[in-house]
Write an enzyme that holds these catalytic residues in place. Sequence first.
Site, short mmCIF file in Angstrom:
data_model
loop_
_atom_site.label_atom_id
_atom_site.label_comp_id
_atom_site.label_asym_id
_atom_site.label_seq_id
_atom_site.Cartn_x
_atom_site.Cartn_y
_atom_site.Cartn_z
N ARG A 169 -10.12 1.36 8.36
CA ARG A 169 -9.81 -0.05 8.60
C ARG A 169 -10.89 -0.76 9.39
NH1 ARG A 169 -3.74 0.81 8.51
NH2 ARG A 169 -2.92 -1.27 8.78
N ARG A 176 -1.19 -8.91 13.02
CA ARG A 176 -1.70 -7.85 12.13
C ARG A 176 -2.55 -8.45 11.02
NH1 ARG A 176 3.79 -5.51 10.53
NH2 ARG A 176 2.66 -4.18 9.06
N ARG A 200 11.73 -6.08 4.68
CA ARG A 200 11.54 -4.62 4.63
C ARG A 200 12.52 -3.92 5.57
NH1 ARG A 200 5.78 -1.89 5.46
NH2 ARG A 200 5.77 -3.11 7.39
N LYS A 209 0.83 -1.22 0.00
CA LYS A 209 0.00 0.00 0.00
C LYS A 209 0.86 1.27 0.00
CE LYS A 209 -2.05 -1.05 3.88
NZ LYS A 209 -1.37 -2.35 4.17
N ARG A 237 11.04 -2.30 11.17
CA ARG A 237 9.95 -1.83 12.02
C ARG A 237 9.71 -2.85 13.13
NH1 ARG A 237 5.02 0.11 8.18
NH2 ARG A 237 3.86 -1.13 9.70
#
Length: 210
Positions: A83, A166, A122, A8, A155
Amino acid sequence: MGPPGVGKGTQAARLRKELGVPHVSTGDILREAVQAGTPLGRKARSFMDSGGLVPDDVVGDLIAERLSRPDAAKGFVLDGFPRTEPQVMSLDRVLERVGTTLDRVLSLTAPEAEIVRRLGGRRVCPKCAAVYHVDTKPPVSAGVCDACRSALVQRPDDEEAVVRQRLAVFFEQTMPVAALYRQRGLLREVDGSGDAETVFEALRNGLAAP
Ligand code: AP5
């Protein structure tokens, strides 16, 4: 919209450039607040670190303030909001107040194994929020941000157990939002599993489709 790690943020940044409108990411705004240690950041931190959602009223106020700023008057790309169903209602109220409507809701999809692979690799810049991947989008010098030369980090919520949480939250609380926008005729599903360029082309088609 789409599950964690589907791309996203990567695609919203491209859309921002293409459309010349701000990229409004609730995740980025919350992370900035956490880093700055503001009251919002202190409130949000424990929810984010455990992979849960920050309370609807907190995020709703944040979006109301952000979309009232002058730069959002010509349009915006929302990333990671709404969300939950209460967040959809809160967005409806804000849009009515600022006198605009949503053109499209683009929902990115990818297999779970690909999502876990993307999040595992990431790396992010804590200073300018640039996003990299060790395999698919490595920085020029390993571990260093191309844009501002800061040391890249993982992160905290990209730890595997938190990613699983998540994903569970996404399926339970955010999938109903997709159904709601499908009913309103706004939702376009886009295959997010290809490389970033292929996905961007598909998103463009999703925006242009009637
Ligand atoms: P948020 O930051 O929104 O996290 P998320 O939705 O879990 O999404 P991510 O940022 O993890 O992933 P992404 O889809 O943007 O993928 P990216 O482009 O980085 O939210 C974080 C937290 O904040 C939430 O858990 C919650 O606590 C809170 N929060 C936020 N909004 C909220 C709300 N509305 N209500 C309540 N709480 C809220 O890509 C991932 C990786 O893959 C990168 O390394 C990238 O380089 C790579 N990649 C991207 N695309 C491709 C591709 N096509 N091919 C190969 N690699 C790719």
